[in-house]
Scaffold this active site. Structure first.
Site, PDB file in Angstrom:
ATOM      1  N   GLU A  66      67.293   6.906  84.340  1.00 28.95           N
ATOM      2  CA  GLU A  66      67.828   6.938  82.977  1.00 28.95           C
ATOM      3  C   GLU A  66      68.010   8.375  82.503  1.00 28.95           C
ATOM      4  O   GLU A  66      67.102   9.205  82.622  1.00 28.95           O
ATOM      5  CB  GLU A  66      66.869   6.191  82.051  1.00 28.95           C
ATOM      6  CG  GLU A  66      67.310   6.095  80.602  1.00 28.95           C
ATOM      7  CD  GLU A  66      66.270   5.400  79.725  1.00 28.95           C
ATOM      8  OE1 GLU A  66      66.639   4.936  78.636  1.00 28.95           O
ATOM      9  OE2 GLU A  66      65.092   5.319  80.138  1.00 28.95           O
ATOM     10  N   LYS A  86      72.112  -0.276  76.474  1.00 33.13           N
ATOM     11  CA  LYS A  86      70.728  -0.721  76.264  1.00 33.13           C
ATOM     12  C   LYS A  86      70.595  -1.462  74.932  1.00 33.13           C
ATOM     13  O   LYS A  86      71.023  -0.956  73.885  1.00 33.13           O
ATOM     14  CB  LYS A  86      69.805   0.495  76.300  1.00 33.13           C
ATOM     15  CG  LYS A  86      68.319   0.191  76.360  1.00 33.13           C
ATOM     16  CD  LYS A  86      67.559   1.504  76.558  1.00 33.13           C
ATOM     17  CE  LYS A  86      66.074   1.300  76.767  1.00 33.13           C
ATOM     18  NZ  LYS A  86      65.374   2.599  76.970  1.00 33.13           N
ATOM     19  N   CYS A 116      65.064   0.690  81.698  1.00 36.31           N
ATOM     20  CA  CYS A 116      63.719   1.186  81.389  1.00 36.31           C
ATOM     21  C   CYS A 116      62.821   0.174  80.667  1.00 36.31           C
ATOM     22  O   CYS A 116      62.347  -0.779  81.278  1.00 36.31           O
ATOM     23  CB  CYS A 116      63.844   2.483  80.597  1.00 36.31           C
ATOM     24  SG  CYS A 116      62.302   3.430  80.478  1.00 36.31           S
ATOM     25  N   VAL A 135      52.205  -1.648  83.122  1.00 35.40           N
ATOM     26  CA  VAL A 135      53.347  -2.468  82.723  1.00 35.40           C
ATOM     27  C   VAL A 135      54.429  -2.399  83.802  1.00 35.40           C
ATOM     28  O   VAL A 135      54.965  -3.424  84.228  1.00 35.40           O
ATOM     29  CB  VAL A 135      53.922  -1.998  81.369  1.00 35.40           C
ATOM     30  CG1 VAL A 135      55.161  -2.804  81.009  1.00 35.40           C
ATOM     31  CG2 VAL A 135      52.867  -2.111  80.278  1.00 35.40           C
TER      32      VAL A 135
END
Length: 266
Positions: free
Chosen positions: A45, A115, A147, A180
């Site tokens: 990104e 996004k 992301c 995560v």
């Protein structure tokens, strides 16, 4: 139909506001992937500018097509390779900016994705995208997310129901939330019976933002086929799309999904 593909994820530390230098580094890492016969290569990104350019977002944002996509287009054309990247994109309305991923092949830009789930200060910096669609390249059916969205199962599921067999996440994901990244990336693969390519940033910016690295390529069973361990690295794996079919037959989440209750496409 070609079921096997060599795919790559580029992990890189970017220099803030140095487009020329970042593009040169990206090209170097792309060339490493090409040496290993990769035909699909994913960049992180905001790889061309760095992530923390918030004071100069408009200055460094581009149109698509534009400077960065033209640069990558030349590489894609020369080597007959597909490249996925993510940059700051100027919107149609003057002054608006999107965090946008795109797919480039030798015949041009195949599609892009803006996004939709913005992280923290991105809600101030960027406009939200409002559309999901699968981008086709031969038998690869590519679902783009970016992301933070790796933690949102809804987008991945909608893309899968639209036909995606590979989910791609250009990322600038934080180091302290590795737990995560680890679980969500494998969960998105398992629950959708898809391959996942997650290309992440490395390094730090402004002494306060520390990126997690650990770019990875994951199979439909949630196995990590390759994971980056260096600051600047290109990881490569061979994927077989037959495994998508096999996994969806063995664990039939998509067959058993009660669409009448969840209305995932609305």
């Amino acid at each position: 139909m070609t079921l096997k593909h060599v795919v790559a994820a580029v992990q890189m530390n970017c220099e803030l506001c140095n487009k020329a230098g970042n593009l040169q580094k990206a090209q170097m890492l792309i060339e490493q992937a090409l040496e290993q016969q990769a035909t699909l290569i994913v960049l992180p990104e905001l790889f061309n500018t760095g992530y923390r350019v918030e004071e100069q977002d408009w200055q460094y944002a581009e149109t698509i097509p534009g400077e960065t996509t033209d640069y990558l287009q030349r590489i894609a054309t020369q080597h007959d390779v597909t490249i996925i990247g993510c940059i700051l994109e100027r919107g149609e309305i003057e002054g608006t900016i999107f965090d946008t991923a795109f797919v480039i092949a030798k015949n041009g830009i195949l599609g892009k994705y803006r996004k939709t789930h913005l992280w923290d200060q991105e809600n101030i910096r960027f406009n939200r995208g409002d559309a999901l669609s699968v981008i086709h390249k031969d038998d690869l059916k590519i679902g783009l997310q970016i992301c933070y969205e790796i933690g949102f199962p809804e987008g991945a599921r909608i893309l899968t129901l639209q036909g995606a067999n590979i989910l791609v996440y250009p990322s600038a994901f934080g180091e302290k939330r590795y737990y995560v990244w680890d679980i969500a990336s494998r969960a998105r693969a398992i629950e959708n019976g898809c391959f996942v390519i997650a290309a992440n940033r490395s390094g730090s910016e402004k002494q306060s933002t520390h990126f997690g690295g650990k770019s990875r390529i994951i199979d439909p069973q949630g196995n990590v086929l390759a994971e980056a361990v260096q600051e600047d690295e290109c990881i490569v794996a061979t994927i077989n799309l037959q495994r998508v079919i096999q996994q969806r037959r063995e664990v039939p989440y998509l067959r058993d999904l009660n669409k009448a209750v969840f209305h995932p496409s609305e």
